[in-house]
Each structure stands twice: as structure tokens, then as C-alpha cells.
Design a protein around this motif. Structure first.
Motif, mmCIF file in Angstrom:
data_model
loop_
_atom_site.group_PDB
_atom_site.id
_atom_site.type_symbol
_atom_site.label_atom_id
_atom_site.label_comp_id
_atom_site.label_asym_id
_atom_site.label_seq_id
_atom_site.Cartn_x
_atom_site.Cartn_y
_atom_site.Cartn_z
ATOM 1 N N UNK A 217 0.726 -1.111 -0.057
ATOM 2 C CA UNK A 217 -0.077 0.038 -0.034
ATOM 3 C C UNK A 217 0.896 1.385 -0.055
ATOM 4 N N UNK A 218 2.074 1.482 0.864
ATOM 5 C CA UNK A 218 2.704 2.455 0.607
ATOM 6 C C UNK A 218 3.344 2.726 -0.626
ATOM 7 N N UNK A 219 3.694 1.658 -1.431
ATOM 8 C CA UNK A 219 4.184 1.889 -2.870
ATOM 9 C C UNK A 219 2.988 2.294 -3.748
ATOM 10 N N UNK A 220 1.904 1.925 -3.621
ATOM 11 C CA UNK A 220 0.688 2.581 -4.284
ATOM 12 C C UNK A 220 0.427 3.902 -3.830
ATOM 13 N N UNK A 221 0.810 4.205 -2.613
ATOM 14 C CA UNK A 221 0.389 5.757 -2.297
ATOM 15 C C UNK A 221 1.538 6.570 -2.769
ATOM 16 N N UNK A 222 2.626 6.161 -2.984
ATOM 17 C CA UNK A 222 3.788 6.863 -3.779
ATOM 18 C C UNK A 222 3.502 6.906 -5.111
ATOM 19 N N UNK A 223 2.774 6.019 -5.771
ATOM 20 C CA UNK A 223 2.471 6.213 -7.070
ATOM 21 C C UNK A 223 1.239 7.195 -7.237
ATOM 22 N N UNK A 224 0.357 7.275 -6.484
ATOM 23 C CA UNK A 224 -0.890 8.199 -6.650
ATOM 24 C C UNK A 224 -0.489 9.671 -6.097
ATOM 25 N N UNK A 225 0.644 9.552 -5.402
ATOM 26 C CA UNK A 225 1.117 10.882 -4.877
ATOM 27 C C UNK A 225 1.844 11.695 -5.795
ATOM 28 N N UNK A 226 2.592 10.870 -6.824
ATOM 29 C CA UNK A 226 3.393 11.388 -7.931
ATOM 30 C C UNK A 226 2.448 11.432 -9.189
ATOM 31 N N UNK A 227 1.391 10.804 -9.379
ATOM 32 C CA UNK A 227 0.576 10.931 -10.473
ATOM 33 C C UNK A 227 -0.385 12.289 -10.201
ATOM 34 N N UNK A 228 -1.002 12.372 -9.029
ATOM 35 C CA UNK A 228 -1.671 13.467 -8.315
ATOM 36 C C UNK A 228 -2.960 13.071 -8.207
ATOM 37 N N UNK A 229 -3.498 11.699 -8.359
ATOM 38 C CA UNK A 229 -4.766 11.383 -8.215
ATOM 39 C C UNK A 229 -4.921 10.126 -7.763
ATOM 40 N N UNK A 230 -5.908 9.571 -7.011
ATOM 41 C CA UNK A 230 -6.039 8.235 -6.674
ATOM 42 C C UNK A 230 -7.562 7.834 -7.480
ATOM 43 N N UNK A 231 -7.273 6.758 -8.367
ATOM 44 C CA UNK A 231 -8.548 6.487 -9.279
ATOM 45 C C UNK A 231 -9.737 5.915 -8.406
ATOM 46 N N UNK A 232 -9.361 5.465 -7.115
ATOM 47 C CA UNK A 232 -10.345 4.771 -6.276
ATOM 48 C C UNK A 232 -11.209 5.814 -5.896
ATOM 49 N N UNK A 233 -10.894 6.935 -5.983
ATOM 50 C CA UNK A 233 -12.061 8.078 -5.703
ATOM 51 C C UNK A 233 -12.960 8.119 -6.754
ATOM 52 N N UNK A 234 -12.964 7.605 -7.906
ATOM 53 C CA UNK A 234 -13.852 7.556 -9.205
ATOM 54 C C UNK A 234 -15.213 6.724 -8.955
ATOM 55 N N UNK A 235 -16.167 7.088 -9.240
ATOM 56 C CA UNK A 235 -17.345 5.920 -9.133
ATOM 57 C C UNK A 235 -17.125 5.144 -10.154
ATOM 58 N N UNK A 236 -16.520 5.162 -11.265
ATOM 59 C CA UNK A 236 -16.310 4.178 -12.423
ATOM 60 C C UNK A 236 -15.302 2.969 -12.051
ATOM 61 N N UNK A 237 -14.453 3.327 -11.172
ATOM 62 C CA UNK A 237 -13.230 2.449 -10.674
ATOM 63 C C UNK A 237 -13.601 0.950 -10.678
ATOM 64 N N UNK A 238 -14.874 0.622 -10.068
ATOM 65 C CA UNK A 238 -15.222 -0.954 -9.779
ATOM 66 C C UNK A 238 -15.683 -1.537 -11.152
ATOM 67 N N UNK A 239 -16.211 -0.627 -12.020
ATOM 68 C CA UNK A 239 -16.446 -1.241 -13.367
ATOM 69 C C UNK A 239 -15.308 -1.582 -14.074
ATOM 70 N N UNK A 240 -14.347 -0.578 -14.192
ATOM 71 C CA UNK A 240 -13.293 -1.013 -15.001
ATOM 72 C C UNK A 240 -12.301 -2.290 -14.245
ATOM 73 N N UNK A 241 -12.317 -2.120 -12.978
ATOM 74 C CA UNK A 241 -11.538 -3.263 -12.201
ATOM 75 C C UNK A 241 -12.274 -4.488 -12.687
ATOM 76 N N UNK A 242 -13.482 -4.791 -12.661
ATOM 77 C CA UNK A 242 -14.290 -5.980 -12.815
ATOM 78 C C UNK A 242 -14.027 -6.509 -14.282
ATOM 79 N N UNK A 243 -13.975 -5.510 -15.291
ATOM 80 C CA UNK A 243 -13.646 -5.671 -16.610
ATOM 81 C C UNK A 243 -12.110 -6.248 -16.741
ATOM 82 N N UNK A 244 -11.219 -5.532 -16.043
ATOM 83 C CA UNK A 244 -9.853 -6.152 -16.045
ATOM 84 C C UNK A 244 -9.482 -7.236 -15.358
ATOM 85 N N UNK A 245 -10.331 -7.817 -14.383
ATOM 86 C CA UNK A 245 -10.418 -9.007 -13.741
ATOM 87 C C UNK A 245 -10.489 -10.190 -14.564
#
Length: 285
Positions: A217-245
Motif C-alpha cells: 500500500x505504501x508503494x501504491x500511495x507513492x504512485x498516486x502521490x506522484x501522479x496526483x490522483x487516486x482512481x479509487x476516488x472515481x465512481x467508475x473504478x469498480x467497473x473497470x476493475x471488474x472488466x480487467x479481472x
């Protein structure tokens, strides 16, 4: 396609198969041959994608994005397999980390559409049928039917998503393994999934890695910090996640006929999706 077949293709291309070092075996067989890296595609259906990947390399070079560079401008078709040649990168100075990926994605996500060729949509689920067909009788037909049903459910849901970010060019398989950290810094590798679609596709990949593949999780936080946004805040995240799985399960299936570990992992993944358990750990094989 197994390693032996890929080496036959190398030989047919006039390359020293006996001296080639196998780097990876998946959708492509990737070999180091002297100062080149050679990619052998699984079948002739991937020839068009190989052409686009080489065009992408030239486009990224013109845009100044650090990425792999092609050694030949056009792919070869050898014994029914597309073959592409690339300049070999200098030895890595350290393993790539999620934080290395973020600035590269920011540069890609700032690019306009390329001129001279069109990027496809990110057909995340487009390979499901082919991968299941390649799996054949090695997998339970009920599991194949289950994944087809999931594909047919997620495809329209993903198409209807309202993005948070402006759509445009994306890498399409944004994982640290597709970054090489050399003496001059991180560069993108494996361009074959480049697309023009929701930028969120590139960000869901690591969110899923955090939940399914044991990413710290710390590595993930470093990624979102460097990018500037966490996609998990987006309401569509679960749909794209399910498709990718769904796509990830089907991708593993194609290896089941020749790899017992792949079959075991495929069955693990399908079972976790059937049970609706989003935290069952998935593993490479």
C-alpha cells in the motif's frame, strides 16, 4: 506457442536462435539477441498490432517520451508469426517501482492523438474469446461460459462510464514491469497495448495490483502521490476493475494447455470471481 517454436521462428528470421536469451514468454516470446531485443508474436492475427507498435515507438520518440526504440521500422512475418526488432536497453540500475511509472503516465496522458495513424480503443475484453479458444479443453467449459457472461456484462457498463480525466492516449497495461530503469532514468517498454480511451484505464491497473497481487500500500500511495490522483476516488473504478479481472482470468487460460501452474492459477481466479471475493490473492505463474 512455446519456447521451442519461438526459437524456430528466430532461426527462420535469420537470427542466431542458439545464442538468444529468453526474457519472457506470454503473448509474445521476447529474446535478447546481441544488442537487439526480438519479439515473436503468438500468431499472424497479431501482425497489425506489431505494425502499430513500431509506429508508436517512432511517435513517442518524436514527442520526447522515454520509451523503447525500434531497430526496424516494419515487422517481419516469419512462418506465420510477426517478428519485431528493438534496440536493447542498457542494463537496469535497479528494479522499477510504481513511483517510476507515474511521471511516464503523466507525459503520455498529456499527449494529443497521433497524426498519421489511429490508436484503437482499449479493448480490454477484446481478447477474451481468443484466449478461451486457445485454452480449449484444458479448462472447464463452465468456467469459460462464466467468463463470457462476465465479459458480456462488463463491456456495455464500461462503455457507458463518465470519465474524470480527459480521454486520449494511454499505455494500456500500466505496470512497473513495463518500465525499465536504466542509467538515464525510467523508460516505457511493451507498447503493444497503447490505445486511445479513458485515462483511468492506466490507473486502475495498480489499484487492482494493490488489492489482488500484493502491491505494498505504501508503494501504491507513492504512485498516486506522484501522479496526483487516486482512481479509487472515481465512481467508475469498480467497473473497470471488474472488466480487467475478467480479462486477466481469460489471459491466464491460454497457457493452461501446456502449463499446469497456469491452470491452477486460472481456477483460483475464477473461483474468487464466482465467490465475489475482491481480496483473494492472485499470483503470477
Amino acid at each position: 506457442m512455446d519456447e521451442a517454436r519461438a526459437r524456430e521462428v528466430l532461426d527462420g528470421a535469420g537470427l542466431p536462435a542458439g545464442e538468444a536469451e529468453l526474457l519472457s514468454l506470454g503473448e509474445n516470446a521476447v529474446f535478447a539477441v546481441g544488442d537487439l531485443v526480438v519479439k515473436v508474436g503468438r500468431d499472424a492475427e497479431l501482425f497489425g498490432r506489431a505494425e502499430r507498435e513500431l509506429a508508436l515507438a517512432a511517435w513517442l520518440a518524436e514527442a520526447g517520451v522515454p520509451a523503447v526504440r525500434a531497430a526496424e521500422e516494419e515487422p517481419r512475418l516469419v512462418a506465420g508469426h510477426p517478428v519485431t526488432l528493438w534496440h536493447r536497453l542498457p542494463a537496469a540500475v535497479r528494479p522499477p517501482e510504481p513511483r517510476d511509472l507515474a511521471p511516464l503516465l503523466r507525459r503520455v496522458h498529456a499527449l494529443p492523438e497521433p497524426e498519421g495513424f489511429a490508436l484503437p480503443r482499449r479493448e480490454l475484453l477484446g481478447g477474451v474469446e481468443r484466449w478461451l479458444r486457445l485454452a480449449g479443453d484444458a479448462i472447464d467449459p463452465a468456467d469459460a461460459a462464466f467468463l463470457r457472461e462476465r465479459r458480456d456484462s462488463f463491456a456495455p457498463a464500461a462503455a457507458a462510464l463518465a470519465p474524470r480525466l480527459a480521454p486520449g492516449p494511454i499505455h494500456g497495461d500500466a505496470l512497473p514491469r513495463n518500465v525499465h530503469v536504466g542509467p538515464d532514468g525510467p523508460v516505457l517498454v511493451d507498447l503493444e497495448t497503447f490505445s486511445s480511451d479513458l485515462r483511468e484505464h492506466d490507473l486502475v491497473v495498480l489499484a487492482l495490483s494493490r488489492d489482488r497481487y500484493g502491491l505494498d500500500p505504501a508503494a501504491y500511495d507513492a504512485f498516486t502521490g506522484a501522479y496526483g490522483w487516486d482512481v479509487r476516488e472515481w465512481e467508475g473504478c469498480a467497473v473497470l476493475r471488474g472488466a480487467r479481472e475478467t480479462a486477466s482470468c481469460a489471459w491466464v487460460a491460454q497457457h493452461a494447455p501446456t502449463n499446469p501452474k497456469a491452470l491452477t492459477e486460472f481456477e483460483r481466479r475464477v473461483a474468487s470471481l464466482r465467490d465475489g471475493d475482491p481480496e483473494v490473492r492472485w499470483y503470477p505463474f
